[in-house]
Write a protein that holds these residues in place. Sequence first.
Motif, PDB file in Angstrom:
ATOM      1  N   PRO A 110      -8.102   7.054  -2.344  1.00 44.24           N
ATOM      2  CA  PRO A 110      -8.769   6.678  -1.093  1.00 44.24           C
ATOM      3  C   PRO A 110     -10.091   5.986  -1.414  1.00 44.24           C
ATOM      4  O   PRO A 110     -10.726   6.306  -2.434  1.00 44.24           O
ATOM      5  CB  PRO A 110      -9.001   8.032  -0.398  1.00 44.24           C
ATOM      6  N   PHE A 127      -9.184   0.510  -2.806  1.00 48.50           N
ATOM      7  CA  PHE A 127      -8.247   1.573  -3.155  1.00 48.50           C
ATOM      8  C   PHE A 127      -7.966   1.610  -4.658  1.00 48.50           C
ATOM      9  O   PHE A 127      -7.103   2.361  -5.106  1.00 48.50           O
ATOM     10  CB  PHE A 127      -6.934   1.389  -2.400  1.00 48.50           C
ATOM     11  N   SER A 165       0.824  -1.209   0.000  1.00 47.52           N
ATOM     12  CA  SER A 165       0.000   0.000   0.000  1.00 47.52           C
ATOM     13  C   SER A 165       0.859   1.260   0.000  1.00 47.52           C
ATOM     14  O   SER A 165       1.550   1.548  -0.980  1.00 47.52           O
ATOM     15  CB  SER A 165      -0.955  -0.049   1.197  1.00 47.52           C
ATOM     16  N   PRO A 214      -2.422   1.947  -3.476  1.00 49.31           N
ATOM     17  CA  PRO A 214      -3.525   2.844  -3.116  1.00 49.31           C
ATOM     18  C   PRO A 214      -3.786   3.867  -4.233  1.00 49.31           C
ATOM     19  O   PRO A 214      -3.414   5.035  -4.127  1.00 49.31           O
ATOM     20  CB  PRO A 214      -3.023   3.510  -1.836  1.00 49.31           C
ATOM     21  N   HIS A 264      -7.793  -5.348  -0.495  1.00 53.57           N
ATOM     22  CA  HIS A 264      -6.535  -4.626  -0.307  1.00 53.57           C
ATOM     23  C   HIS A 264      -5.466  -5.490   0.359  1.00 53.57           C
ATOM     24  O   HIS A 264      -4.272  -5.247   0.187  1.00 53.57           O
ATOM     25  CB  HIS A 264      -6.793  -3.377   0.535  1.00 53.57           C
TER      26      HIS A 264
END
Length: 213
Positions: free
Chosen positions: A129, A158, A98, A126, A184
């Motif tokens: 958001p 993400f 991430s 990512p 994620h």
Amino acid sequence: MNFPEMFVDGDGEPIVMLAHGAGAPADSPFMNQLAGALADEGLTVLRFEFPYMRARREDGRKRPPGSQARLMEAFAGQLEQVRRQIGRDRPLFIGGKSMGGRLASMLCAEPDAAAWCRGAVCFGYPFHPPGRLDRWRTEHLSEAVVPVTILQGTRDPFGKLDEVSALEPFGPEVKVHWLEGGDHDYRTPKRQGASQQALIRQAAALAAGAMAV
């Protein structure tokens, strides 16, 4: 070799230096599984922690990551330290989970990146958001001067498959691989046959292929 304040896994010729995500340390269950899977692919894996996470480890208090500039400075400092210890010839890649992967990809967009590493591998990038498609974090990807490989779950909030595919390609050096059903953290729905561990190993194999030298 001595790598102060680092976790070291495996003994392969290529080295991959991994940074953790914003909320979990370098020895989180995900990072432990990922490091083991990459080591099984014949890599030496180095994991380090940013200063805010080291401070949390010492006193147990949660802290925000801090400014992007300070995080980049810390990552670049660790990269310089490792390169100095291993010399200029041994293959060295960077990456992370991430936030850590995003920072690695930003280092790959620096003009002199090729002098320090051969590329980056990003696990759960990512892209934006969750729920904020107006806040993409991809501008620097078109400026990458060394290969950047992104291993992304198709259900990652993400950056899901349909969202990211609508924007690709990001640049000639960037390649996105999709892990079916993964979120994620590469967790999958119960109805899916593949487990989180299976997707982590799949991601590690794809990453190792991208780092083959």
